[in-house]
Every structure is written in structure tokens, then in C-alpha cells.
Design a protein around this motif. Structure first.
Motif, mmCIF file in Angstrom:
data_model
loop_
_atom_site.group_PDB
_atom_site.id
_atom_site.type_symbol
_atom_site.label_atom_id
_atom_site.label_comp_id
_atom_site.label_asym_id
_atom_site.label_seq_id
_atom_site.Cartn_x
_atom_site.Cartn_y
_atom_site.Cartn_z
ATOM 1 N N PRO A 40 0.801 -1.221 0.000
ATOM 2 C CA PRO A 40 0.000 0.000 0.000
ATOM 3 C C PRO A 40 0.834 1.270 0.000
ATOM 4 O O PRO A 40 1.920 1.314 0.555
ATOM 5 C CB PRO A 40 -0.819 -0.096 1.288
ATOM 6 N N CYS A 41 0.287 2.273 -0.638
ATOM 7 C CA CYS A 41 0.901 3.602 -0.648
ATOM 8 C C CYS A 41 0.302 4.358 0.534
ATOM 9 O O CYS A 41 -0.781 4.920 0.435
ATOM 10 C CB CYS A 41 0.600 4.307 -1.963
ATOM 11 N N TYR A 42 0.992 4.355 1.672
ATOM 12 C CA TYR A 42 0.436 4.962 2.880
ATOM 13 C C TYR A 42 0.379 6.481 2.797
ATOM 14 O O TYR A 42 -0.366 7.112 3.507
ATOM 15 C CB TYR A 42 1.225 4.522 4.117
ATOM 16 N N SER A 43 1.165 7.071 1.906
ATOM 17 C CA SER A 43 1.139 8.528 1.781
ATOM 18 C C SER A 43 0.051 8.996 0.807
ATOM 19 O O SER A 43 -0.201 10.186 0.702
ATOM 20 C CB SER A 43 2.499 9.048 1.321
ATOM 21 N N CYS A 44 -0.585 8.066 0.102
ATOM 22 C CA CYS A 44 -1.627 8.418 -0.858
ATOM 23 C C CYS A 44 -2.969 8.559 -0.136
ATOM 24 O O CYS A 44 -3.329 7.741 0.695
ATOM 25 C CB CYS A 44 -1.753 7.358 -1.939
ATOM 26 N N ALA A 45 -3.696 9.598 -0.503
ATOM 27 C CA ALA A 45 -5.015 9.827 0.080
ATOM 28 C C ALA A 45 -6.020 8.842 -0.507
ATOM 29 O O ALA A 45 -5.890 8.426 -1.665
ATOM 30 C CB ALA A 45 -5.464 11.257 -0.207
ATOM 31 N N LEU A 46 -7.024 8.473 0.291
ATOM 32 C CA LEU A 46 -8.101 7.640 -0.229
ATOM 33 C C LEU A 46 -8.735 8.358 -1.408
ATOM 34 O O LEU A 46 -9.031 9.544 -1.336
ATOM 35 C CB LEU A 46 -9.150 7.376 0.849
ATOM 36 N N GLY A 47 -8.927 7.637 -2.489
ATOM 37 C CA GLY A 47 -9.499 8.215 -3.692
ATOM 38 C C GLY A 47 -8.452 8.561 -4.732
ATOM 39 O O GLY A 47 -8.765 8.755 -5.895
ATOM 40 N N ASP A 48 -7.184 8.644 -4.340
ATOM 41 C CA ASP A 48 -6.099 8.926 -5.284
ATOM 42 C C ASP A 48 -5.697 7.615 -5.952
ATOM 43 O O ASP A 48 -4.624 7.072 -5.726
ATOM 44 C CB ASP A 48 -4.916 9.569 -4.556
ATOM 45 N N ILE A 58 -6.259 14.241 -6.322
ATOM 46 C CA ILE A 58 -7.532 13.555 -6.569
ATOM 47 C C ILE A 58 -8.289 14.372 -7.605
ATOM 48 O O ILE A 58 -8.667 15.515 -7.350
ATOM 49 C CB ILE A 58 -8.343 13.399 -5.271
ATOM 50 N N ASN A 59 -8.474 13.779 -8.796
ATOM 51 C CA ASN A 59 -9.130 14.485 -9.900
ATOM 52 C C ASN A 59 -9.848 13.493 -10.812
ATOM 53 O O ASN A 59 -9.992 12.317 -10.464
ATOM 54 C CB ASN A 59 -8.120 15.340 -10.668
ATOM 55 N N VAL A 60 -10.263 13.954 -11.977
ATOM 56 C CA VAL A 60 -11.017 13.132 -12.927
ATOM 57 C C VAL A 60 -10.242 11.885 -13.334
ATOM 58 O O VAL A 60 -10.843 10.829 -13.583
ATOM 59 C CB VAL A 60 -11.404 13.982 -14.163
ATOM 60 N N LEU A 61 -8.927 11.967 -13.388
ATOM 61 C CA LEU A 61 -8.130 10.803 -13.751
ATOM 62 C C LEU A 61 -8.316 9.664 -12.741
ATOM 63 O O LEU A 61 -8.269 8.490 -13.106
ATOM 64 C CB LEU A 61 -6.652 11.178 -13.846
ATOM 65 N N ASP A 62 -8.562 10.015 -11.485
ATOM 66 C CA ASP A 62 -8.794 8.988 -10.466
ATOM 67 C C ASP A 62 -10.145 8.307 -10.660
ATOM 68 O O ASP A 62 -10.282 7.116 -10.366
ATOM 69 C CB ASP A 62 -8.686 9.596 -9.065
ATOM 70 N N ILE A 63 -11.128 9.042 -11.154
ATOM 71 C CA ILE A 63 -12.433 8.435 -11.457
ATOM 72 C C ILE A 63 -12.255 7.387 -12.551
ATOM 73 O O ILE A 63 -12.699 6.241 -12.419
ATOM 74 C CB ILE A 63 -13.466 9.502 -11.887
ATOM 75 N N THR A 64 -11.578 7.777 -13.631
ATOM 76 C CA THR A 64 -11.339 6.858 -14.745
ATOM 77 C C THR A 64 -10.521 5.657 -14.299
ATOM 78 O O THR A 64 -10.831 4.511 -14.647
ATOM 79 C CB THR A 64 -10.615 7.593 -15.889
ATOM 80 N N THR A 65 -9.494 5.898 -13.502
ATOM 81 C CA THR A 65 -8.650 4.808 -13.011
ATOM 82 C C THR A 65 -9.455 3.844 -12.148
ATOM 83 O O THR A 65 -9.324 2.616 -12.279
ATOM 84 C CB THR A 65 -7.457 5.379 -12.215
ATOM 85 N N THR A 66 -10.314 4.361 -11.280
ATOM 86 C CA THR A 66 -11.137 3.506 -10.428
ATOM 87 C C THR A 66 -12.111 2.687 -11.278
ATOM 88 O O THR A 66 -12.356 1.511 -11.001
ATOM 89 C CB THR A 66 -11.894 4.342 -9.382
ATOM 90 N N LEU A 68 -17.769 7.158 -4.642
ATOM 91 C CA LEU A 68 -17.072 7.905 -3.590
ATOM 92 C C LEU A 68 -15.958 8.781 -4.159
ATOM 93 O O LEU A 68 -15.757 9.921 -3.710
ATOM 94 C CB LEU A 68 -16.516 6.940 -2.538
ATOM 95 N N VAL A 69 -15.261 8.297 -5.184
ATOM 96 C CA VAL A 69 -14.219 9.116 -5.818
ATOM 97 C C VAL A 69 -14.863 10.289 -6.560
ATOM 98 O O VAL A 69 -14.362 11.416 -6.504
ATOM 99 C CB VAL A 69 -13.330 8.271 -6.768
#
Length: 92
Positions: free
Chosen positions: A32-40, A47-55, A84-85
Motif C-alpha cells: 500500500p501507498c500509505y502517503s496516498c489519500a483515499l481516492g487517489d 484527486i481528480n477526474v483521472l482517479d475516477i477513470t482509473t477507479t 465515492l471518488v
């Protein structure tokens, strides 16, 4: 005794598949990437539109899951995480 060996063998196979086969199960995550925020989901620090597409790609099994994409921590990347993202992006 033979039945017990069979059950242990099946359980071992299932656990091995969760770890070795890429997919939407959280068990297949890299460390896990502990420094990454949930949703990233793409772990780029924003956290942006790219995270929606990635999810969405992760939920469809087209991209390996990340720890940050499982926003509700239910050990699955699915429609709930996508929603949620979207909320996170819309409420920035």
C-alpha cells in the motif's frame, strides 16, 4: 482425514489465486501507498477526474487495483468506490 486435506488444499489454492492473479480483489494489491489519500487511485498525489477513470478501470478488472482506490475499505474495487471518488472530486 482425506476430506480435511482436500479442504486445506482448496483453501490454499484460493488464497494463492488472490495473491497471484491480478484483479479487483484487494489481496492482489502491491504494497500500500500509505502517503496516498483515499481516492487517489492512480497515486499521483492529486484527486481528480483521472482517479475516477482509473477507479472505473480497476472495477472492470482492466487495471491492477491500488490501495487508495478502495475508498470504503471493503476489500473490493466496485461501483461504490467509483461513486465515492466522484464525490471527492466534486466536493474539492
Amino acid at each position: 482425514m482425506e476430506m480435511r486435506k482436500h479442504k486445506i488444499g482448496v483453501i490454499g489454492l484460493v488464497l494463492a489465486l488472490l495473491v497471484l492473479v491480478p484483479g479487483v480483489a484487494v489481496g492482489s494489491h502491491p504494497p500500500p501507498c500509505y502517503s496516498c489519500a483515499l481516492g487517489d487511485a492512480n497515486e499521483d498525489g492529486v484527486i481528480n477526474v483521472l482517479d475516477i477513470t482509473t477507479t472505473e478501470l480497476m472495477a472492470a478488472g482492466l487495471r491492477p487495483p491500488t490501495f487508495a482506490a478502495d475508498v470504503n475499505r471493503d476489500a473490493k474495487i466496485n461501483d461504490t468506490d467509483i461513486a465515492l471518488v466522484i464525490d471527492l472530486v466534486a466536493n474539492q
